[in-house]
Design a protein around this motif. Sequence first.
Motif, PDB file in Angstrom:
ATOM      1  N   GLU A  66      35.553  41.809  48.228  1.00 22.82           N
ATOM      2  CA  GLU A  66      34.849  40.596  47.816  1.00 22.82           C
ATOM      3  C   GLU A  66      33.353  40.794  48.013  1.00 22.82           C
ATOM      4  OE1 GLU A  66      35.477  35.808  48.039  1.00 22.82           O
ATOM      5  OE2 GLU A  66      35.996  36.985  49.827  1.00 22.82           O
ATOM      6  N   ALA A  67      32.620  40.737  46.895  1.00 22.66           N
ATOM      7  CA  ALA A  67      31.171  40.927  46.951  1.00 22.66           C
ATOM      8  C   ALA A  67      30.437  39.606  47.131  1.00 22.66           C
ATOM      9  CB  ALA A  67      30.682  41.614  45.680  1.00 22.66           C
ATOM     10  N   ALA A  68      31.015  38.526  46.649  1.00 28.85           N
ATOM     11  CA  ALA A  68      30.458  37.183  46.789  1.00 28.85           C
ATOM     12  C   ALA A  68      31.620  36.221  46.688  1.00 28.85           C
ATOM     13  CB  ALA A  68      29.407  36.914  45.708  1.00 28.85           C
ATOM     14  N   ASP A  69      31.358  34.958  46.924  1.00 29.83           N
ATOM     15  CA  ASP A  69      32.417  33.965  46.962  1.00 29.83           C
ATOM     16  C   ASP A  69      33.209  33.962  45.658  1.00 29.83           C
ATOM     17  OD1 ASP A  69      33.985  31.850  47.716  1.00 29.83           O
ATOM     18  OD2 ASP A  69      32.535  30.340  47.081  1.00 29.83           O
ATOM     19  N   GLY A  70      34.469  34.463  45.719  1.00 31.99           N
ATOM     20  CA  GLY A  70      35.333  34.463  44.551  1.00 31.99           C
ATOM     21  C   GLY A  70      35.076  35.566  43.555  1.00 31.99           C
ATOM     22  N   THR A  71      34.088  36.411  43.802  1.00 33.97           N
ATOM     23  CA  THR A  71      33.784  37.527  42.900  1.00 33.97           C
ATOM     24  C   THR A  71      34.133  38.829  43.592  1.00 33.97           C
ATOM     25  OG1 THR A  71      32.011  36.327  41.785  1.00 33.97           O
ATOM     26  CG2 THR A  71      31.985  38.729  41.601  1.00 33.97           C
ATOM     27  N   TYR A  72      35.029  39.599  42.973  1.00 37.60           N
ATOM     28  CA  TYR A  72      35.501  40.849  43.549  1.00 37.60           C
ATOM     29  C   TYR A  72      34.914  42.035  42.799  1.00 37.60           C
ATOM     30  CZ  TYR A  72      39.322  38.102  45.710  1.00 37.60           C
ATOM     31  OH  TYR A  72      40.057  37.192  46.438  1.00 37.60           O
ATOM     32  N   MET A 106      43.602  47.554  38.177  1.00 37.13           N
ATOM     33  CA  MET A 106      43.450  46.500  39.186  1.00 37.13           C
ATOM     34  C   MET A 106      43.037  45.173  38.562  1.00 37.13           C
ATOM     35  SD  MET A 106      44.301  48.392  41.661  1.00 37.13           S
ATOM     36  CE  MET A 106      44.223  47.144  42.921  1.00 37.13           C
ATOM     37  N   GLY A 107      42.903  45.153  37.233  1.00 40.86           N
ATOM     38  CA  GLY A 107      42.481  43.937  36.551  1.00 40.86           C
ATOM     39  C   GLY A 107      40.985  43.811  36.408  1.00 40.86           C
ATOM     40  N   ALA A 108      40.246  44.891  36.640  1.00 41.61           N
ATOM     41  CA  ALA A 108      38.788  44.839  36.634  1.00 41.61           C
ATOM     42  C   ALA A 108      38.202  45.432  35.359  1.00 41.61           C
ATOM     43  CB  ALA A 108      38.229  45.584  37.849  1.00 41.61           C
ATOM     44  N   ASP A 175      37.329  38.583  38.598  1.00 45.54           N
ATOM     45  CA  ASP A 175      37.457  37.328  39.325  1.00 45.54           C
ATOM     46  C   ASP A 175      38.727  37.354  40.167  1.00 45.54           C
ATOM     47  OD1 ASP A 175      35.158  36.259  38.237  1.00 45.54           O
ATOM     48  OD2 ASP A 175      36.210  35.381  36.526  1.00 45.54           O
ATOM     49  N   GLU A 176      38.760  36.490  41.133  1.00 43.90           N
ATOM     50  CA  GLU A 176      39.886  36.416  42.061  1.00 43.90           C
ATOM     51  C   GLU A 176      41.221  36.273  41.339  1.00 43.90           C
ATOM     52  OE1 GLU A 176      41.004  33.709  46.000  1.00 43.90           O
ATOM     53  OE2 GLU A 176      39.311  33.182  44.700  1.00 43.90           O
ATOM     54  N   ASP A 177      41.247  35.481  40.256  1.00 50.64           N
ATOM     55  CA  ASP A 177      42.516  35.189  39.596  1.00 50.64           C
ATOM     56  C   ASP A 177      42.954  36.261  38.603  1.00 50.64           C
ATOM     57  OD1 ASP A 177      40.606  34.773  37.689  1.00 50.64           O
ATOM     58  OD2 ASP A 177      41.155  32.691  37.232  1.00 50.64           O
ATOM     59  N   ARG A 178      42.183  37.347  38.477  1.00 53.55           N
ATOM     60  CA  ARG A 178      42.562  38.417  37.546  1.00 53.55           C
ATOM     61  C   ARG A 178      43.102  39.652  38.266  1.00 53.55           C
ATOM     62  NH1 ARG A 178      40.269  37.792  32.333  1.00 53.55           N
ATOM     63  NH2 ARG A 178      40.071  40.031  31.962  1.00 53.55           N
ATOM     64  N   ASP A 245      43.459  38.339  29.991  1.00 50.14           N
ATOM     65  CA  ASP A 245      43.080  36.993  29.550  1.00 50.14           C
ATOM     66  C   ASP A 245      44.310  36.133  29.284  1.00 50.14           C
ATOM     67  OD1 ASP A 245      40.386  37.489  29.720  1.00 50.14           O
ATOM     68  OD2 ASP A 245      40.142  37.984  27.599  1.00 50.14           O
ATOM     69  N   ARG A 246      45.371  36.776  28.775  1.00 47.42           N
ATOM     70  CA  ARG A 246      46.578  36.033  28.395  1.00 47.42           C
ATOM     71  C   ARG A 246      47.645  36.077  29.487  1.00 47.42           C
ATOM     72  NH1 ARG A 246      48.031  37.819  22.319  1.00 47.42           N
ATOM     73  NH2 ARG A 246      49.682  36.298  22.740  1.00 47.42           N
TER      74      ARG A 246
END
Length: 741
Positions: A66-72, A106-108, A175-178, A245-246
Amino acid sequence: MSLSEQDRELVDAELGREPTPAEAALFENLWSEHCAYRSSRPLLSAFESEGEQVVVGPGDDAAVVEAADGTYITMGIESHNHPSFVDPYDGAATGVGGIVRDTLSMGAYPIALADSLYFGDFDREHSRYLLEGVVEGISDYGNSIGVPTVAGSTAFHDDYEGNPLVNVACVGLLDEDRLVTADAKEPGNKLVLVGNATGRDGLGGASFASEDLSEDAETEDRPAVQVGDPYTEKLLVEANEALLDRDLVEAARDLGAAGLGGASSEMVAKGGLGAEIRLEAVHQREPNMNALEILLAESQERMCYEVRPENVDAVEQVAEKYDLGCSVIGEVTEGNYVCTFDSEANASEKPTEERSDSGGRETVVDVDAEFLGDGAPMNDLPAEEPTQPERDLPDADLRDAFEAVVGHPNTASKRWVYRQYDHEVQVRTATGPGDDAAVLALREARKSAEKGSAAASSGDSRETGLAVSSGADPNWTSAAPYEGARAVALENATNLAAKGATPLAAVDCLNGGNPEKPDVYGGFRGIVDGLADMCAALGAPVVGGNVSLYNDSPSGPIPPTPTLAMTGTKDGYDAPPAHLSADAGGATLLVVGADGGNRLGGSQLLAQTGGSDRFPELPENPREVVATLADVADSEATAAVHDVSHGGLAVALAEMVTDEAGAAVELDSLDALFAETPGRAVVATTDPEAVREAFDGVAPVAELGEADDSGALDLTVDGESLSYDADDIAALRDVLARELD
């Protein structure tokens, strides 16, 4: 290679029978040093890999922090050493492709690359041939897929002549949810292969990477080198984004070492599950491929996804949109890892599940996935501890020594390398290659803060910068593996601090020779412990990495080489320059940090002049030193900051001088000019007293001189004076371009 007698006995006992040819080949590759880390895993527990910022640590395709709140961000690094010796262009290019796919799994989305390259003596024609091919491979692939190469290093050392190193790191953003991992989730889900068709390239790549290079490696081992296609990789990057995205992906793994067999078996093993795979269902590039070839080929630009049955059609539609191949190759089960093959169906034009009931079906693999992935026994190898030499310094003329060190390819400008890389694509590079560290704009982190943080609600939303540094110094770790590796970690952290950032996390690529040689294994153990100890002291968890052993050839083993890629964060994207600008005139030049006794062990000066010395002492409070330097770098009174490392103050000062601004500096000894103690930096400041106050009780601060508008470096050492204007220094430092263009 083949399974050793001991390994064969273990496999026979587990299976209760002799393995099939496909099973034997699969065990050979997945139990190789390259995949199983048999000689290094017992040492890797030395690393601290946990922290508040760590989301996914070692063991997956890449780490997540985690680099910032909610951003990985993701961080990964890999080696493509042997392939780059055999075929420098494709070996390096596919190294880039592989680490980018690790990021995708990893979803990134990949946002930055860093390459650390090591070759034999620059004067050798073969070293230049390898350098040119590797750089071209990295640039062609990275530029084509639209991922900027922003950081890295290039070093030359005679012991890399028979075995160069190509270490490539990648940073991704999500993002956290991805977030996606490689752990298979549920029996009944389908395994879907997306990307390029499978060919016969890269067969046995994992086992090839786990043995010493032979004299005939460039011809005999060519089939083990993969062939890259960056344009397909770019399509795969975008298709992966569409799938995320989907929300169509349950788990993912890229196809790298050991191909489909490696990726699919590791995926289900991580979930404590099994699989049934129909090998003839794999879309193939070449006719009449057999089961073993389909299973182990390391053809590039392929991903394996776990997909819910109801989402398979949607995945196929995405693949079709991006003109990518797509095959439903099997499903997740609760049983063993099973691969079947129908040779008759495979000979058909388009193998399908319906055609696969022709009666020609054969079970070629039926093993426990966890035993396949984790059953390899670890090696217990003898190690010899290296010793440090006594002080024995040669006489050196000041001018000759300055020109030899500043103009050496190790410390000279690497502009010839990085100018071939597109470092501005994606428009987030605030500080590019050629500086101490790169700085990237994480605009997404600002958006995250604006959405929900307390700071945002109070109107204090801040931008986040991500700093990236990567490299190692073979002179340091050849002279003293443990101390040299500690220095590598400290130097990378100092690079970040010079841009105003503090360490977030690190990944390593641990390169060594043949571990069966006690002196080689002793050196390798030294770099592991040294890197682990300094990263822990810095508060930078080592969240992942790669091990590459058997980097040995008829010319001998490589130096133990602990490449470290480290990231750090800071408020904002702006960072002080590493060079002096026109408005720096009159600024005081300070060197901050302890000089380590001005020892010359591991220095470029001794590498060229001979002699010996012990390695410099490193600070006992490195975390405080780095944090203080980062604060000073962000001060409005700071005009420039440049770390002191390779080549010592001689190179640091030479790199700071420009046509617009010069410096007048006085030192009391040759040792002070050329010692390479890391954890130091030259600071140009209009408020020297504030710098002294900041470092009070943390580290020494010494005045070097003053910046001026001369455009020259005026240097006085123990009463002897030299003067070089910026053009003279540039000509001296441009050796790579001069010799290669």
